[in-house]
Scaffold this motif. Structure first.
Motif, PDB file in Angstrom:
ATOM      1  N   ASP A 160     -10.322  57.487 -26.191  1.00 20.12           N
ATOM      2  CA  ASP A 160     -10.270  55.706 -25.972  1.00 20.12           C
ATOM      3  C   ASP A 160      -9.735  55.963 -24.388  1.00 20.12           C
ATOM      4  O   ASP A 160      -8.488  56.260 -23.930  1.00 20.12           O
ATOM      5  CB  ASP A 160      -9.342  55.510 -26.867  1.00 20.12           C
ATOM      6  CG  ASP A 160      -9.696  53.981 -26.604  1.00 20.12           C
ATOM      7  OD1 ASP A 160      -9.674  52.920 -25.381  1.00 20.12           O
ATOM      8  OD2 ASP A 160      -9.917  53.418 -27.826  1.00 20.12           O
ATOM      9  N   MET A 161     -10.026  54.636 -24.013  1.00 14.24           N
ATOM     10  CA  MET A 161     -10.185  54.670 -22.135  1.00 14.24           C
ATOM     11  C   MET A 161      -9.529  53.400 -21.756  1.00 14.24           C
ATOM     12  O   MET A 161     -10.979  53.050 -21.958  1.00 14.24           O
ATOM     13  CB  MET A 161     -10.967  55.578 -21.443  1.00 14.24           C
ATOM     14  CG  MET A 161     -10.874  57.651 -21.313  1.00 14.24           C
ATOM     15  SD  MET A 161      -9.514  57.557 -20.694  1.00 14.24           S
ATOM     16  CE  MET A 161      -9.598  57.710 -19.231  1.00 14.24           C
ATOM     17  N   ASP A 162      -9.153  52.169 -22.744  1.00 10.34           N
ATOM     18  CA  ASP A 162      -9.138  50.982 -22.359  1.00 10.34           C
ATOM     19  C   ASP A 162     -10.257  50.310 -23.225  1.00 10.34           C
ATOM     20  O   ASP A 162     -11.022  49.707 -22.556  1.00 10.34           O
ATOM     21  CB  ASP A 162      -9.026  50.802 -20.786  1.00 10.34           C
ATOM     22  CG  ASP A 162      -7.564  51.089 -19.791  1.00 10.34           C
ATOM     23  OD1 ASP A 162      -6.961  51.232 -20.520  1.00 10.34           O
ATOM     24  OD2 ASP A 162      -7.888  51.850 -18.949  1.00 10.34           O
ATOM     25  N   GLY A 163      -9.836  50.859 -24.382  1.00 11.83           N
ATOM     26  CA  GLY A 163     -10.970  49.658 -25.477  1.00 11.83           C
ATOM     27  C   GLY A 163     -12.667  51.075 -25.536  1.00 11.83           C
ATOM     28  O   GLY A 163     -13.502  50.038 -26.021  1.00 11.83           O
ATOM     29  N   GLU A 164     -12.817  51.899 -23.776  1.00 12.89           N
ATOM     30  CA  GLU A 164     -14.378  52.298 -23.883  1.00 12.89           C
ATOM     31  C   GLU A 164     -14.003  53.787 -24.703  1.00 12.89           C
ATOM     32  O   GLU A 164     -12.700  54.118 -24.463  1.00 12.89           O
ATOM     33  CB  GLU A 164     -14.492  52.122 -22.428  1.00 12.89           C
ATOM     34  CG  GLU A 164     -14.963  50.237 -23.146  1.00 12.89           C
ATOM     35  CD  GLU A 164     -15.989  50.135 -21.289  1.00 12.89           C
ATOM     36  OE1 GLU A 164     -16.560  51.613 -20.709  1.00 12.89           O
ATOM     37  OE2 GLU A 164     -15.973  49.620 -21.485  1.00 12.89           O
ATOM     38  N   MET A 165     -15.011  54.526 -25.112  1.00 12.97           N
ATOM     39  CA  MET A 165     -15.130  55.924 -25.664  1.00 12.97           C
ATOM     40  C   MET A 165     -15.402  57.095 -24.818  1.00 12.97           C
ATOM     41  O   MET A 165     -16.920  56.232 -23.869  1.00 12.97           O
ATOM     42  CB  MET A 165     -15.736  56.136 -27.151  1.00 12.97           C
ATOM     43  CG  MET A 165     -15.669  57.748 -27.694  1.00 12.97           C
ATOM     44  SD  MET A 165     -13.289  57.460 -28.478  1.00 12.97           S
ATOM     45  CE  MET A 165     -12.990  55.908 -29.011  1.00 12.97           C
ATOM     46  N   LEU A 181     -19.182  55.165 -23.872  1.00 11.78           N
ATOM     47  CA  LEU A 181     -19.102  53.925 -24.792  1.00 11.78           C
ATOM     48  C   LEU A 181     -18.715  53.012 -25.357  1.00 11.78           C
ATOM     49  O   LEU A 181     -17.783  52.702 -23.714  1.00 11.78           O
ATOM     50  CB  LEU A 181     -19.458  54.203 -26.080  1.00 11.78           C
ATOM     51  CG  LEU A 181     -20.507  55.807 -26.630  1.00 11.78           C
ATOM     52  CD1 LEU A 181     -19.914  56.449 -28.337  1.00 11.78           C
ATOM     53  CD2 LEU A 181     -21.939  55.198 -26.285  1.00 11.78           C
ATOM     54  N   ASN A 182     -19.286  51.472 -24.769  1.00 12.52           N
ATOM     55  CA  ASN A 182     -19.065  50.812 -24.784  1.00 12.52           C
ATOM     56  C   ASN A 182     -17.909  50.546 -26.021  1.00 12.52           C
ATOM     57  O   ASN A 182     -17.586  50.273 -26.631  1.00 12.52           O
ATOM     58  CB  ASN A 182     -19.836  49.363 -23.915  1.00 12.52           C
ATOM     59  CG  ASN A 182     -21.365  48.902 -25.518  1.00 12.52           C
ATOM     60  OD1 ASN A 182     -20.922  49.287 -26.310  1.00 12.52           O
ATOM     61  ND2 ASN A 182     -21.851  48.269 -25.372  1.00 12.52           N
ATOM     62  N   ALA A 183     -17.560  48.656 -25.363  1.00 17.96           N
ATOM     63  CA  ALA A 183     -16.904  48.090 -27.099  1.00 17.96           C
ATOM     64  C   ALA A 183     -17.318  48.616 -28.277  1.00 17.96           C
ATOM     65  O   ALA A 183     -16.551  49.317 -29.333  1.00 17.96           O
ATOM     66  CB  ALA A 183     -15.885  47.499 -26.294  1.00 17.96           C
ATOM     67  N   VAL A 184     -18.447  48.208 -28.470  1.00 23.31           N
ATOM     68  CA  VAL A 184     -19.102  48.013 -29.954  1.00 23.31           C
ATOM     69  C   VAL A 184     -19.961  49.809 -30.054  1.00 23.31           C
ATOM     70  O   VAL A 184     -19.826  50.436 -31.198  1.00 23.31           O
ATOM     71  CB  VAL A 184     -20.125  47.184 -29.698  1.00 23.31           C
ATOM     72  CG1 VAL A 184     -21.094  47.722 -30.655  1.00 23.31           C
ATOM     73  CG2 VAL A 184     -20.427  46.206 -29.507  1.00 23.31           C
ATOM     74  N   GLY A 185     -20.251  50.508 -28.753  1.00 25.90           N
ATOM     75  CA  GLY A 185     -20.392  51.909 -29.065  1.00 25.90           C
ATOM     76  C   GLY A 185     -19.241  52.420 -30.087  1.00 25.90           C
ATOM     77  O   GLY A 185     -19.081  53.527 -30.873  1.00 25.90           O
TER      78      GLY A 185
END
Length: 94
Positions: free
Chosen positions: A20-25, A38-42
């Motif tokens: 996890d990098m600041d809410g994005e995978m 991946l964005n927040a939803v992903g």
């Protein structure tokens, strides 16, 4: 490749390294030395696939956590999972 359906059971590819990098995978494939993000939803979906789970359950998870209707969610999740399967990030379980 088998067709992905709403009742399909999916799981993360266990060969992937993710963080996890600041809410994005961010994921790395050791096999092909490629990075994926991946964005927040992903990222939320990725976390939900820690154990094998049905596509329907993933869609229910997303609609509980984000402001999206079920039909749009199902379409978007199927599209994302298809893309992730083509990149060998997600597999059908079983």
């Amino acid at each position: 490749m088998s067709e992905l359906k709403l009742d399909s059971i999916v799981r993360r590819n266990p060969e992937m390294v993710s963080a996890d990098m600041d809410g994005e995978m961010v994921m790395m494939s050791i096999e092909d030395s490629a990075y994926y993000g991946l964005n927040a939803v992903g990222s939320n979906l990725w976390e939900a696939m820690e154990e094998p789970v049905s596509v329907t359950a993933l869609c229910e998870h997303v609609t509980r956590n984000f402001d999206i209707d079920l039909a749009t969610c199902q379409s978007d999740v199927m599209e994302l999972l298809t893309d992730l399967r083509e990149r060998n990030l997600v597999q059908l379980a079983g």
